[in-house]
Design a protein around this motif. Structure first.
Motif, PDB file in Angstrom:
ATOM      1  N   THR A 303       1.351 -43.535 -17.222  1.00  0.00           N
ATOM      2  CA  THR A 303       0.413 -44.404 -17.930  1.00  0.00           C
ATOM      3  C   THR A 303       0.257 -43.953 -19.382  1.00  0.00           C
ATOM      4  O   THR A 303       0.244 -44.778 -20.301  1.00  0.00           O
ATOM      5  N   ALA A 304       0.152 -42.645 -19.582  1.00  0.00           N
ATOM      6  CA  ALA A 304       0.029 -42.130 -20.950  1.00  0.00           C
ATOM      7  C   ALA A 304       1.258 -42.481 -21.780  1.00  0.00           C
ATOM      8  O   ALA A 304       1.158 -42.684 -22.994  1.00  0.00           O
ATOM      9  N   ALA A 305       2.423 -42.608 -21.120  1.00  0.00           N
ATOM     10  CA  ALA A 305       3.661 -42.952 -21.820  1.00  0.00           C
ATOM     11  C   ALA A 305       3.865 -44.457 -21.934  1.00  0.00           C
ATOM     12  O   ALA A 305       4.888 -44.906 -22.468  1.00  0.00           O
ATOM     13  N   GLY A 306       2.905 -45.253 -21.440  1.00  0.00           N
ATOM     14  CA  GLY A 306       3.012 -46.700 -21.531  1.00  0.00           C
ATOM     15  C   GLY A 306       3.939 -47.327 -20.515  1.00  0.00           C
ATOM     16  O   GLY A 306       4.404 -48.461 -20.715  1.00  0.00           O
ATOM     17  N   ARG A 307       4.214 -46.631 -19.411  1.00  0.00           N
ATOM     18  CA  ARG A 307       5.164 -47.129 -18.414  1.00  0.00           C
ATOM     19  C   ARG A 307       4.521 -47.954 -17.305  1.00  0.00           C
ATOM     20  O   ARG A 307       5.230 -48.571 -16.516  1.00  0.00           O
ATOM     21  N   LEU A 308       3.200 -47.951 -17.214  1.00  0.00           N
ATOM     22  CA  LEU A 308       2.509 -48.727 -16.178  1.00  0.00           C
ATOM     23  C   LEU A 308       1.507 -49.666 -16.844  1.00  0.00           C
ATOM     24  O   LEU A 308       0.733 -49.238 -17.714  1.00  0.00           O
ATOM     25  N   PRO A 309       1.456 -50.935 -16.422  1.00  0.00           N
ATOM     26  CA  PRO A 309       0.590 -51.922 -17.078  1.00  0.00           C
ATOM     27  C   PRO A 309      -0.821 -51.934 -16.514  1.00  0.00           C
ATOM     28  O   PRO A 309      -1.331 -52.967 -16.089  1.00  0.00           O
ATOM     29  N   THR A 310      -1.478 -50.791 -16.507  1.00  0.00           N
ATOM     30  CA  THR A 310      -2.785 -50.700 -15.852  1.00  0.00           C
ATOM     31  C   THR A 310      -3.803 -51.646 -16.481  1.00  0.00           C
ATOM     32  O   THR A 310      -4.508 -52.371 -15.768  1.00  0.00           O
ATOM     33  N   SER A 311      -3.900 -51.671 -17.802  1.00  0.00           N
ATOM     34  CA  SER A 311      -4.952 -52.450 -18.451  1.00  0.00           C
ATOM     35  C   SER A 311      -4.789 -53.953 -18.215  1.00  0.00           C
ATOM     36  O   SER A 311      -5.763 -54.705 -18.308  1.00  0.00           O
ATOM     37  N   ARG A 312      -3.596 -54.403 -17.875  1.00  0.00           N
ATOM     38  CA  ARG A 312      -3.369 -55.833 -17.683  1.00  0.00           C
ATOM     39  C   ARG A 312      -4.023 -56.344 -16.406  1.00  0.00           C
ATOM     40  O   ARG A 312      -4.119 -57.558 -16.207  1.00  0.00           O
ATOM     41  N   LEU A 313      -4.458 -55.450 -15.538  1.00  0.00           N
ATOM     42  CA  LEU A 313      -5.137 -55.873 -14.318  1.00  0.00           C
ATOM     43  C   LEU A 313      -6.640 -56.040 -14.516  1.00  0.00           C
ATOM     44  O   LEU A 313      -7.333 -56.546 -13.637  1.00  0.00           O
ATOM     45  N   VAL A 314      -7.178 -55.588 -15.647  1.00  0.00           N
ATOM     46  CA  VAL A 314      -8.619 -55.668 -15.895  1.00  0.00           C
ATOM     47  C   VAL A 314      -8.939 -57.033 -16.490  1.00  0.00           C
ATOM     48  O   VAL A 314      -8.498 -57.368 -17.585  1.00  0.00           O
ATOM     49  N   THR A 315      -9.727 -57.820 -15.757  1.00  0.00           N
ATOM     50  CA  THR A 315     -10.079 -59.170 -16.225  1.00  0.00           C
ATOM     51  C   THR A 315     -11.525 -59.292 -16.661  1.00  0.00           C
ATOM     52  O   THR A 315     -11.867 -60.233 -17.380  1.00  0.00           O
ATOM     53  N   HIS A 316     -12.403 -58.393 -16.229  1.00  0.00           N
ATOM     54  CA  HIS A 316     -13.824 -58.501 -16.553  1.00  0.00           C
ATOM     55  C   HIS A 316     -14.395 -57.106 -16.790  1.00  0.00           C
ATOM     56  O   HIS A 316     -14.043 -56.152 -16.076  1.00  0.00           O
ATOM     57  N   THR A 317     -15.283 -56.996 -17.786  1.00  0.00           N
ATOM     58  CA  THR A 317     -16.004 -55.756 -18.021  1.00  0.00           C
ATOM     59  C   THR A 317     -17.509 -56.030 -18.042  1.00  0.00           C
ATOM     60  O   THR A 317     -17.952 -57.112 -18.445  1.00  0.00           O
ATOM     61  N   PHE A 318     -18.286 -55.037 -17.609  1.00  0.00           N
ATOM     62  CA  PHE A 318     -19.743 -55.150 -17.528  1.00  0.00           C
ATOM     63  C   PHE A 318     -20.369 -53.808 -17.880  1.00  0.00           C
ATOM     64  O   PHE A 318     -19.771 -52.754 -17.652  1.00  0.00           O
ATOM     65  N   PRO A 319     -21.599 -53.818 -18.384  1.00  0.00           N
ATOM     66  CA  PRO A 319     -22.371 -52.566 -18.431  1.00  0.00           C
ATOM     67  C   PRO A 319     -22.635 -52.068 -17.021  1.00  0.00           C
ATOM     68  O   PRO A 319     -22.664 -52.864 -16.064  1.00  0.00           O
ATOM     69  N   LEU A 320     -22.843 -50.786 -16.892  1.00  0.00           N
ATOM     70  CA  LEU A 320     -23.039 -50.195 -15.560  1.00  0.00           C
ATOM     71  C   LEU A 320     -24.226 -50.819 -14.838  1.00  0.00           C
ATOM     72  O   LEU A 320     -24.197 -51.006 -13.620  1.00  0.00           O
ATOM     73  N   GLY A 321     -25.266 -51.165 -15.577  1.00  0.00           N
ATOM     74  CA  GLY A 321     -26.467 -51.703 -14.944  1.00  0.00           C
ATOM     75  C   GLY A 321     -26.308 -53.109 -14.392  1.00  0.00           C
ATOM     76  O   GLY A 321     -27.210 -53.603 -13.700  1.00  0.00           O
ATOM     77  N   ARG A 322     -25.189 -53.778 -14.668  1.00  0.00           N
ATOM     78  CA  ARG A 322     -24.968 -55.125 -14.136  1.00  0.00           C
ATOM     79  C   ARG A 322     -24.045 -55.081 -12.919  1.00  0.00           C
ATOM     80  O   ARG A 322     -23.193 -55.923 -12.711  1.00  0.00           O
ATOM     81  N   MET A 323     -24.255 -54.063 -12.098  1.00  0.00           N
ATOM     82  CA  MET A 323     -23.409 -53.837 -10.933  1.00  0.00           C
ATOM     83  C   MET A 323     -23.432 -55.016  -9.971  1.00  0.00           C
ATOM     84  O   MET A 323     -22.387 -55.438  -9.461  1.00  0.00           O
ATOM     85  N   GLN A 324     -24.616 -55.571  -9.711  1.00  0.00           N
ATOM     86  CA  GLN A 324     -24.701 -56.676  -8.760  1.00  0.00           C
ATOM     87  C   GLN A 324     -23.916 -57.889  -9.256  1.00  0.00           C
ATOM     88  O   GLN A 324     -23.206 -58.545  -8.480  1.00  0.00           O
ATOM     89  N   GLU A 325     -24.013 -58.174 -10.559  1.00  0.00           N
ATOM     90  CA  GLU A 325     -23.252 -59.282 -11.118  1.00  0.00           C
ATOM     91  C   GLU A 325     -21.752 -59.028 -11.016  1.00  0.00           C
ATOM     92  O   GLU A 325     -20.963 -59.937 -10.698  1.00  0.00           O
ATOM     93  N   ALA A 326     -21.342 -57.789 -11.280  1.00  0.00           N
ATOM     94  CA  ALA A 326     -19.923 -57.441 -11.188  1.00  0.00           C
ATOM     95  C   ALA A 326     -19.407 -57.619  -9.766  1.00  0.00           C
ATOM     96  O   ALA A 326     -18.296 -58.129  -9.554  1.00  0.00           O
ATOM     97  N   TYR A 327     -20.204 -57.209  -8.776  1.00  0.00           N
ATOM     98  CA  TYR A 327     -19.815 -57.412  -7.381  1.00  0.00           C
ATOM     99  C   TYR A 327     -19.653 -58.896  -7.072  1.00  0.00           C
ATOM    100  O   TYR A 327     -18.715 -59.299  -6.375  1.00  0.00           O
ATOM    101  N   ASP A 328     -20.573 -59.701  -7.573  1.00  0.00           N
ATOM    102  CA  ASP A 328     -20.506 -61.131  -7.305  1.00  0.00           C
ATOM    103  C   ASP A 328     -19.234 -61.738  -7.895  1.00  0.00           C
ATOM    104  O   ASP A 328     -18.541 -62.529  -7.239  1.00  0.00           O
TER     105      ASP A 328
END
Length: 356
Positions: A303-328
């Motif tokens: 991943t550090a060498a850019g060989r795995l597309p990890t970030s491309r799987l992230v579609t949504h970000t939330f603050p930690l306190g919005r855990m219930q919304e993130a679960y939904d």
């Protein structure tokens, strides 16, 4: 502090919980910076994992900063930024000594968010810190790193390696959720002839295409026929089950060729029928497994060498306190287009494959 607490099937809440502290000399306490939600957490909330007791803080994936260590911890210390692995390893039992950390008999294995309080909180106690956290390069983004806590080593070890993917193989991956998509990325490392993704959701099939699947099929389109057409009727060399329901497992066994491998990755909450009346003569190997995370250091370097597309799987970000919304959002992936949701850290707009 606050944490996301399981109170029984269908009941959970982001609420005040006691601060963790060092209980054993091998412990570390980590201030959580970034966490994510796993499909296994959804299984827990449905009541599919009865070992999880009401009152348990969920979560088994995180990146954070160590704030305290026990007297026996040698490899990390306060101030270190680390990846918290989904598997804890005592390092002394017979299983750990052979690298099978998921089956640890010394008090480790999958315990975070399962048998003890987990990572979906402001702080987490991590047992056996020397083997259960991984120092991170300073330049590695936390949202990239957190996907290496579980889904990438799980797909790689339990799916691709257990399935013995080889150059020139036909590989079918049933389930194009986060683990299935990670399996596409890691299967490609072995140069298969083709990768076929199967799912119910068109958005996830499009994500599979973007991550390297050569062909896709919706479940209702009789994927068995597509696989047969592409393999001259033989079937796939390797079929990876990444859903965890009886229908998907049985579909996998119908698509594998004689002498092939079915690698089950999905977490099953109900019995599946094993059709030995069809399979006994086919020399088929069926594997199951809990990830051991022995591959995590290798995946971190890739991943550090850019060989795995990890970030491309992230579609949504939330603050930690919005855990219930993130679960939904994560639980309604068919409507929201969610692949992986990440909480904490710097909040920014994410545009990723498969996003709705």
């Amino acid at each position: 502090m606050k944490g996301y607490v399981f109170h029984g099937a269908g009941e959970s809440a982001w609420e005040e919980v006691p601060d963790p502290d060092v209980k054993e000399p091998t412990d570390a306490v980590v201030r959580v910076g970034v966490v994510t939600i796993c499909g296994t957490d959804l299984h827990i909330l449905k009541g599919d994992v009865p070992e999880v007791r009401p009152g348990t803080v969920l979560g088994h994936e995180a990146v954070g900063e160590i704030v305290e260590v026990g007297s026996d911890v040698r490899t990390v210390g306060p101030g270190d930024r680390v990846l918290v692995s989904c598997i804890s390893a005592c390092g002394r039992c017979a299983y750990c000594r052979q690298g099978t950390y998921g089956q640890c008999r010394g008090g480790g294995g999958w315990i975070l968010g399962h048998l003890i309080d987990g990572t979906q909180a402001e702080y987490v106690r991590v047992p056996y810190a020397d083997l259960s956290v991984h120092p991170l390069p300073g330049a590695m983004d936390s949202a990239d790193a957190v996907l290496l806590a579980d889904i990438f080593p799980t797909s790689y070890e339990v799916g691709v390696l257990n399935g013995q993917v080889r150059p020139g193989d036909t590989v079918v991956i049933v389930g194009a959720g986060p683990v299935g998509l990670a399996a596409i990325s890691t299967a490609r490392l072995f140069s298969p002839e083709r990768i076929i993704a199967v799912d119910l959701a068109p958005a996830r099939l499009e994500a599979a295409r973007q991550l390297g699947a050569d062909a896709v099929a919706e479940v209702g389109e009789t994927p068995e026929d597509l696989v047969a057409d592409l393999t001259d009727g033989l079937g796939a060399d390797v079929v990876i089950e990444a859903v965890g329901v009886p229908e998907s497992f049985e579909l996998c066994t119908r698509m594998v060729r004689p002498g092939g491998h079915v690698a089950n990755v999905g977490v099953h909450g109900a019995p599946a029928t094993l059709h030995l009346e069809d399979l006994w003569i086919k020399n088929v190997t069926i594997t199951t497994g809990l990830v051991d995370t022995y591959s995590t250091p290798t995946l971190l370097r890739m991943t550090a060498a850019g060989r795995l597309p990890t970030s491309r799987l992230v579609t949504h970000t939330f603050p930690l306190g919005r855990m219930q919304e993130a679960y939904d959002v994560f639980a309604r992936a068919a409507d929201t287009g969610a692949l992986k949701v990440v909480l904490g850290g710097e909040q920014h707009e994410v545009v990723a494959v498969g996003a709705a």
